[in-house]
Design an enzyme around this catalytic site. Structure first.
Site, mmCIF file in Angstrom:
data_model
loop_
_atom_site.group_PDB
_atom_site.id
_atom_site.type_symbol
_atom_site.label_atom_id
_atom_site.label_comp_id
_atom_site.label_asym_id
_atom_site.label_seq_id
_atom_site.Cartn_x
_atom_site.Cartn_y
_atom_site.Cartn_z
ATOM 1 N N HIS A 138 -4.132 -1.351 -6.417
ATOM 2 C CA HIS A 138 -5.550 -1.577 -6.173
ATOM 3 C C HIS A 138 -6.356 -0.286 -6.130
ATOM 4 O O HIS A 138 -7.479 -0.273 -5.631
ATOM 5 C CB HIS A 138 -5.754 -2.362 -4.874
ATOM 6 C CG HIS A 138 -5.210 -3.765 -4.925
ATOM 7 N ND1 HIS A 138 -5.300 -4.643 -3.869
ATOM 8 C CD2 HIS A 138 -4.571 -4.440 -5.918
ATOM 9 C CE1 HIS A 138 -4.734 -5.805 -4.209
ATOM 10 N NE2 HIS A 138 -4.279 -5.697 -5.444
ATOM 11 N N ASP B 175 0.837 -1.215 0.000
ATOM 12 C CA ASP B 175 0.000 0.000 0.000
ATOM 13 C C ASP B 175 0.869 1.261 0.000
ATOM 14 O O ASP B 175 1.840 1.331 0.756
ATOM 15 C CB ASP B 175 -0.868 0.074 1.255
ATOM 16 C CG ASP B 175 -1.702 -1.167 1.510
ATOM 17 O OD1 ASP B 175 -1.304 -2.259 1.108
ATOM 18 O OD2 ASP B 175 -2.752 -1.026 2.160
ATOM 19 N N LYS C 241 -14.932 -0.237 0.595
ATOM 20 C CA LYS C 241 -15.268 -1.538 1.172
ATOM 21 C C LYS C 241 -15.539 -1.375 2.659
ATOM 22 O O LYS C 241 -14.732 -0.825 3.400
ATOM 23 C CB LYS C 241 -14.181 -2.579 0.902
ATOM 24 C CG LYS C 241 -12.774 -2.138 1.168
ATOM 25 C CD LYS C 241 -11.743 -3.204 0.756
ATOM 26 C CE LYS C 241 -10.327 -2.722 0.989
ATOM 27 N NZ LYS C 241 -9.276 -3.666 0.612
ATOM 28 N N ARG D 223 -12.742 2.343 -5.063
ATOM 29 C CA ARG D 223 -13.280 1.265 -4.239
ATOM 30 C C ARG D 223 -13.673 1.782 -2.861
ATOM 31 O O ARG D 223 -12.923 2.515 -2.227
ATOM 32 C CB ARG D 223 -12.218 0.185 -4.060
ATOM 33 C CG ARG D 223 -12.663 -0.978 -3.215
ATOM 34 C CD ARG D 223 -11.534 -1.984 -3.086
ATOM 35 N NE ARG D 223 -12.070 -3.326 -3.041
ATOM 36 C CZ ARG D 223 -11.332 -4.428 -2.880
ATOM 37 N NH1 ARG D 223 -10.036 -4.340 -2.751
ATOM 38 N NH2 ARG D 223 -11.886 -5.601 -2.831
ATOM 39 N N ASP E 112 -0.717 -2.879 -4.232
ATOM 40 C CA ASP E 112 -1.932 -2.893 -3.404
ATOM 41 C C ASP E 112 -2.517 -1.483 -3.464
ATOM 42 O O ASP E 112 -2.207 -0.741 -4.398
ATOM 43 C CB ASP E 112 -1.610 -3.373 -1.976
ATOM 44 C CG ASP E 112 -2.837 -3.968 -1.281
ATOM 45 O OD1 ASP E 112 -3.912 -3.345 -1.326
ATOM 46 O OD2 ASP E 112 -2.727 -5.058 -0.689
ATOM 47 N N ASP E 113 -3.348 -1.122 -2.489
ATOM 48 C CA ASP E 113 -3.986 0.193 -2.564
ATOM 49 C C ASP E 113 -2.965 1.299 -2.775
ATOM 50 O O ASP E 113 -1.918 1.331 -2.127
ATOM 51 C CB ASP E 113 -4.748 0.483 -1.266
ATOM 52 C CG ASP E 113 -5.874 -0.502 -1.037
ATOM 53 O OD1 ASP E 113 -6.678 -0.705 -1.950
ATOM 54 O OD2 ASP E 113 -5.936 -1.077 0.070
#
Ligand code: NAG
Length: 371
Positions: free
Chosen positions: A232, A189, A267, A265, A210-211
């Site tokens: 991500h 991340d 979540k 995104r 990743d993010d």
């Protein structure tokens, strides 16, 4: 030193009298200290309160040691120069930690922090295999700036931003491209943000796995002029199940997402409680998302279960969002709980190239999965 001690003693003995300006203290405030080599990290940590400017010149941080710049004096400047390296150890890190008020962390233009992450990369990230150190704790930083930092090959997550207020991060680069080889790097991340108020990230270039940004909690967060590649995307969450489960007033503006799992995104965790509100993504472009263009889920990470309504998502604006996904990816997917997604305003949202989902759940009024 004797003079300083006697002044302190006088001040202590006559507490009602404002001490005269102390020339020695003024000098101390203006002291530049340069640390380098394999002793640099321990010397810098030991002497940090004696320096108004700390220059870290080609420091080789030993294995299992944090370059500890926590609790700096107000107004301290930290300058990275040359290549900063880190010894190998299987541990949680962090490799670098900075805290204080009115702190400036900056770097020479050719300086970089080399995590040499391949020593840890085993494809398992923070979910197994070797224990890997987080790179950079920006915790408990107030009215501070981190700028012009180049991070190469992080073992796992890069910036952990926690308990920060009024923190600006400008022109940060994370280059973890090497970690794409054989999918060895994971959970790298760029910026993980929690329990912070007033975080502004401008001009970030994040090449990771990743993010690009992940916000677990916090308020008044602004991300603009960023490029995120290979990871991500721009994420809120996962939200729920922590001490702080409120995300409020977040804007992602004028940024580009390339070859990522998804671009946008949110979540929220299945069965938990919390709140996500006043969220805006504006002028975001993306290309070649591999899984989704936009994904909003209220059943993370139990996606076989029906989404739950405990973490609400309200006042969610998408404006001028243009992107493409790969042909086997889903353009937009939304799984809301019953009544827990409200006041969404989407305008000029255009996602193309992939499949249109036919199993979106509990769509808020006016929103479709076929934009
Ligand atoms: C929302 O956050 C921005 C910083 O991104 C700040 O300038 C603004 O004042 C905040 N709005 C509210 C209502 O707090």
């Amino acid at each position: 030193m004797l003079l300083l001690l006697s002044l302190v003693a006088v001040a202590a003995a006559t507490p009602m009298v404002t001490p005269a300006p102390d020339p020695q203290a003024a000098q101390k405030r203006a002291t530049t200290c340069t640390f380098s080599g394999s002793e640099g990290a321990s010397s810098a940590s030991a002497s940090k309160l004696d320096c108004s400017t700390i220059v870290l010149s080609s420091v080789a941080v030993p294995s299992g040691v944090t370059l500890d710049l926590t609790d700096l004096n107000d107004g301290t400047t930290v300058i990275f120069a040359g290549e900063t390296t880190f010894g190998y150890e299987e541990w949680d890190g962090p490799l670098v930690s900075v805290s204080g008020t009115d702190i400036l962390v900056t770097a020479d233009d050719d300086a970089y922090l080399n995590g040499d992450g391949s020593r840890w990369w085993d494809g398992e990230g923070s979910n197994g295999g070797k224990t890997k150190p987080t790179f950079f704790y920006a915790h408990s930083l107030t009215s501070s700036t981190i700028e012009n930092i180049y991070i190469l090959n992080s073992p796992v997550q890069v910036f952990s931003i926690d308990d920060a207020s009024d923190l600006t991060l400008t022109d940060i680069t994370v280059n973890n491209v090497d970690g794409d080889t054989d999918d060895l790097a994971a959970n790298t991340d760029g910026f993980d943000i929690a329990s912070s108020t007033g975080v502004t990230i401008t001009g970030a270039n994040i090449y990771n796995q990743d993010d690009c940004v992940a916000i677990n909690s916090g308020e008044n967060i602004y991300f603009s002029g960023g490029v995120c590649s290979g990871g991500h995307g721009l994420s809120i969450g996962s939200v729920g199940g922590r001490d702080d489960n409120t995300v409020k007033n977040v804007t992602f503006y004028n940024s580009e997402i390339l070859a990522s799992q998804q671009a946008i995104r949110i979540k929220t965790i299945y069965g938990d409680t919390g709140s996500v509100s006043e969220i805006t993504y504006q002028e975001i472009t993306f290309t070649d998302c591999t899984d989704y263009g936009i994904i909003i889920e209220q059943n993370y990470d139990d996606t076989d279960e029906e989404p739950t309504d405990g973490v609400t998502i309200s006042d969610f604006v998408l404006d001028n969002i243009q992107g493409t996904v790969e042909s086997d990816a889903v353009e937009i997917y939304i799984a809301c709980g019953d009544g827990s997604c409200t006041d969404w305003t989407w305008t000029d949202v255009d996602v193309t190239g992939g499949e249109v989902s036919d199993d979106c759940l509990n769509l808020p009024s006016g929103i479709t999965c076929d934009e």
